[in-house]
Design a protein around this motif. Structure first.
Motif, PDB file in Angstrom:
ATOM      1  N   ARG A   1       2.904 -11.358  -0.703  1.00 30.38           N
ATOM      2  CA  ARG A   1       3.342 -10.209  -1.333  1.00 30.38           C
ATOM      3  C   ARG A   1       3.325  -8.811  -0.849  1.00 30.38           C
ATOM      4  O   ARG A   1       2.563  -8.237   0.046  1.00 30.38           O
ATOM      5  N   PRO A   2       4.595  -8.328  -0.995  1.00 31.98           N
ATOM      6  CA  PRO A   2       4.219  -7.275  -0.278  1.00 31.98           C
ATOM      7  C   PRO A   2       3.240  -6.315  -0.969  1.00 31.98           C
ATOM      8  O   PRO A   2       2.705  -6.327  -1.808  1.00 31.98           O
ATOM      9  N   PHE A   3       3.181  -5.357   0.141  1.00 27.18           N
ATOM     10  CA  PHE A   3       1.911  -3.851   0.010  1.00 27.18           C
ATOM     11  C   PHE A   3       0.386  -5.492  -0.423  1.00 27.18           C
ATOM     12  O   PHE A   3      -0.349  -3.968  -0.799  1.00 27.18           O
ATOM     13  N   TYR A   4       0.544  -6.296  -0.562  1.00 27.90           N
ATOM     14  CA  TYR A   4      -0.609  -7.255  -0.540  1.00 27.90           C
ATOM     15  C   TYR A   4      -0.918  -7.828   1.071  1.00 27.90           C
ATOM     16  O   TYR A   4       0.052  -7.901   2.030  1.00 27.90           O
ATOM     17  N   ILE A   5      -2.179  -8.102   0.948  1.00 30.54           N
ATOM     18  CA  ILE A   5      -2.480  -8.168   2.211  1.00 30.54           C
ATOM     19  C   ILE A   5      -2.797  -9.745   2.604  1.00 30.54           C
ATOM     20  O   ILE A   5      -3.531 -10.758   1.007  1.00 30.54           O
TER      21      ILE A   5
ATOM     22  N   VAL B   1       3.729   3.143  -0.189  1.00 27.78           N
ATOM     23  CA  VAL B   1       2.625   2.875   0.220  1.00 27.78           C
ATOM     24  C   VAL B   1       2.354   3.346   1.388  1.00 27.78           C
ATOM     25  O   VAL B   1       3.460   3.089   2.498  1.00 27.78           O
ATOM     26  N   TYR B   2       1.666   4.564   0.894  1.00 28.52           N
ATOM     27  CA  TYR B   2       1.885   5.567   2.486  1.00 28.52           C
ATOM     28  C   TYR B   2       0.360   4.808   3.524  1.00 28.52           C
ATOM     29  O   TYR B   2      -0.878   5.096   2.832  1.00 28.52           O
TER      30      TYR B   2
ATOM     31  N   ILE C   1       4.976   4.964   6.416  1.00 27.05           N
ATOM     32  CA  ILE C   1       4.934   3.821   5.704  1.00 27.05           C
ATOM     33  C   ILE C   1       4.954   2.637   5.442  1.00 27.05           C
ATOM     34  O   ILE C   1       6.065   1.583   6.298  1.00 27.05           O
ATOM     35  N   ILE C   2       4.098   1.545   4.950  1.00 24.01           N
ATOM     36  CA  ILE C   2       4.675   0.482   4.521  1.00 24.01           C
ATOM     37  C   ILE C   2       5.479  -0.265   4.303  1.00 24.01           C
ATOM     38  O   ILE C   2       5.515   0.408   2.609  1.00 24.01           O
ATOM     39  N   VAL C   3       6.182  -0.587   5.064  1.00 23.88           N
ATOM     40  CA  VAL C   3       7.183  -1.780   3.764  1.00 23.88           C
ATOM     41  C   VAL C   3       7.141  -2.735   3.566  1.00 23.88           C
ATOM     42  O   VAL C   3       8.193  -3.167   2.715  1.00 23.88           O
ATOM     43  N   LYS C   4       6.142  -3.892   4.432  1.00 23.16           N
ATOM     44  CA  LYS C   4       5.660  -5.102   3.757  1.00 23.16           C
ATOM     45  C   LYS C   4       4.384  -5.251   3.869  1.00 23.16           C
ATOM     46  O   LYS C   4       3.633  -4.494   4.604  1.00 23.16           O
TER      47      LYS C   4
END
Length: 621
Positions: free
Chosen positions: A463-467, A507-508, A618-621
């Motif tokens: 899932r985007p922004f998740y490990i 998310v930075y 910036i985290i995009v995925k």
């Protein structure tokens, strides 16, 4: 004259009341003595109070008259005249027996505290089963009341109430059971039916004979003639006996030492090398009602009874164990999820433990009692008993291998908040890391895949922004038809202190600012150390994708600053690529002076210029 009439009316009333009270006491005694048929008939003649509705329902239930059991359980529940939740279990089983599956699932869900959906369950177990069964009634030579057929050397043995000379059993108003041997013909007939000799067939019930491989020893169940008071009831328990073949006659009958007048032991079965004797018992210390046990058969006698444990036994009935020549355990249970009544289950013994029981599905199980299953694994033929047609009857079957798959299913949730994560992509991989299937979970967070038995797989949740998280598992031949695997995903900002979700929704990755010389874009040593932190983070999370954004101050033209910022962003990206990060995981973009953090116009201090002159990640995925 009027007083005389009143006197006679009162006398008649008292006589009727006395008669009613006398009949009610008799009905209650019949019920307590387990004379259920007679008790039900007497209760039906009376206007019984609500408190006895459960008795009436039970009297029908214990003789599988499920339509009448349903009516009276419903009345009892409506009147709230019961003191045990077990009524819900029996009411649900009676509803299954009348094929009112939706209502039965509703009631059983109340009893179990979890939602049941029998049609879905049936489709899953049919898919998971290793065999499909072609089941046929034995019509020639068999009759209603026959059950418990077993292999008996070259012949078969079975239990029957066909001997009308026997006394009547009060429970069902039928003759006491005797044991018979017969020859089974492939056309589906029992011939040469012979009762066992009188040393075996006594004045009580005999059933479930099993013979050792050498044909010299037989074990069977026999009910005690003497009733013993256990709690509030007098009960005749069932015990196990052994007989020896002497000059072609079964004799030397002796009770097994672990039998008791205080609890029942019944339904004997032997493993292939005759070193273990399996049976069903309600002895103290079990899980409830009847459980499956075994004892070791030693040269000097028998070991202590061993309960097969929670994997198999429930608070309800587990009975009629059978160990196939391949070591599989088959047994009947109404405590595990099924189609109604007793269902037949199978499990395997691997790594010193029993696998989870697998319901054999709708090609063999019905909404009533199905039990006493035996199979010859060499030719895939066998027998079982069922009361699906109203009374116990004998069936034979042939089975064919099922091109089947198991089900793996579960949910995806946040590791820390435990909230469901709809939108997560869940992917199934085989042992060679090849993608088999994938699904994007919906609002319920659930996923489900069909998998092969005897195979290795892994499931990944992304899932985007998740490990991303991966769980590996192996499938058995039988047992777990639902491998409930919970995927827990952790967001980057929960796992890493330098990852922060800001008010703008992005998310930075918060790193020290990278400084460039005036009008330059080459990476200085200090800037390289900062970018190394990002490199290590991206290596730690190989699915992370990052946007590198470079910004300038406002000390030159807008166009010049856009070009300068793009060069600086590309320079930072090239440094990261040189450290082994894949190019498809990085994007660079120059913003020039379009996103100043400090809008100080023409009067900016050097400190304010340095704040605006920055790189963001910036985290995009």
């Amino acid at each position: 004259m009027r007083i005389l009439k009143i006197f006679f009316l009162l006398l008649i009333f008292c006589q009727v009341a006395h008669s009613q009270n006398s009949k009610l006491k008799k009905a209650n005694k019949l019920f307590a003595d387990r004379a259920y048929v007679q008790a039900a008939e007497l209760y039906e003649e009376l206007d019984i109070p609500d408190s006895l509705l459960v008795n009436l329902a039970d009297a029908y239930y214990y003789n599988s008259i499920m339509d009448k059991a349903v009516i009276n359980y419903a009345k009892a529940i409506s009147s709230q005249s019961f003191d045990s939740n077990s009524i819900y279990f029996k009411y649900a089983q009676a509803l299954y027996g009348t094929k009112n599956v939706r209502k039965a699932d509703s009631i059983m869900s109340i009893y179990n505290g979890k939602n049941l959906n029998t049609p879905t369950f049936i489709s899953k177990v049919n898919l998971a089963n290793p065999f499909i069964y072609d089941l046929k009634l034995i019509t020639e030579g068999s009759q209603s009341g026959d059950f418990g057929i077993t292999y008996f050397g070259e012949k078969v043995a079975f239990s029957s109430l066909r001997n009308t000379d026997n006394r009547t059993y009060e429970w069902n108003d039928k003759p006491y059971l005797d044991l018979y041997s017969a020859t089974f013909e492939d056309r589906g007939a029992l011939i040469d039916i012979i009762p066992f000799n009188k040393d075996v067939n006594s004045k009580s019930h005999e059933s479930n004979a099993i013979i050792t491989q050498d044909g010299q020893t037989m074990y069977f169940s026999r009910t005690s003639l003497k009733r013993v008071k256990i709690g509030e009831q007098k009960i005749a328990t069932v015990r196990l006996f052994k007989a020896e073949l002497v000059e072609n006659e079964w004799s030397n009958i002796e009770e097994l030492p672990f039998s008791s007048e205080l609890y029942s032991i019944q339904h004997p079965s032997l493993n292939s090398d005759n070193t273990k004797l399996y049976f069903s018992s309600d002895m103290p210390g079990g899980k409830g009602s009847f459980d499956i046990y075994y004892v070791d058969i030693n040269d000097d006698g028998y070991g202590n009874p061993i309960n097969l444990g929670d994997a198999i036994n429930t608070p309800h009935l587990e009975q009629f164990p059978f160990i196939s020549d391949t070591g599989s355990l088959y047994f009947a249970s109404n405590g595990l999820q099924g189609l109604g009544g007793l269902d037949i289950f199978m499990c395997e013994y691997n790594n010193e433990k029993w696998s989870s029981p697998l319901n054999l599905g709708s090609t063999i199980n019905s909404s009533l009692d199905d039990f006493a299953f035996i199979v010859n694994s060499n030719d895939n033929t066998g027998f079982l008993s069922s009361n699906k047609e109203g009374m116990d009857k004998l069936y034979y079957f042939k089975r064919a291998e099922n091109s089947r798959k198991l089900i793996v299913e579960g949910i995806v949730k946040d590791k820390n908040s435990k909230e469901l994560l709809p939108g997560t992509m869940v992917t199934l991989f085989d042992e060679n890391n090849k993608v088999i299937d994938s699904v994007q979970v919906k609002e319920d967070g659930k996923y489900s895949f069909k998998v092969r038995p005897f195979s290795t797989f892994k499931i990944e949740g992304y899932r985007p922004f998740y490990i991303p998280n991966t769980v590996g598992f192996e499938t058995e031949d039988s047992g777990k038809i639902e491998l409930n695997i919970e995927l827990e995903l952790e967001s980057y900002d929960d796992a890493e202190e330098i990852v922060v979700e800001k008010e703008d929704g992005y998310v930075y990755i918060e790193l020290e600012n990278i400084y460039f010389d005036l009008d330059k874009w080459d990476i200085k040593p200090n800037a390289g150390k900062t970018l190394d932190v990002l490199v290590n983070l991206m290596k730690k999370y190989p699915r992370m994708e990052v946007l590198l954004g470079a910004h300038t101050d406002n000390r030159s033209t807008f166009e010049y600053n856009m070009v300068l910022s793009e060069n600086r962003a590309k320079s930072a990206m090239n440094y990261i690529l040189s450290k082994g990060i894949e190019s498809n995981r990085l994007t660079s973009k120059g913003y020039g002076e379009s996103q100043l953090l400090v809008d100080c116009g023409e009067n900016c201090t050097e400190e304010e210029h340095s704040i605006n002159r920055r790189c963001e990640f910036i985290i995009v995925k």
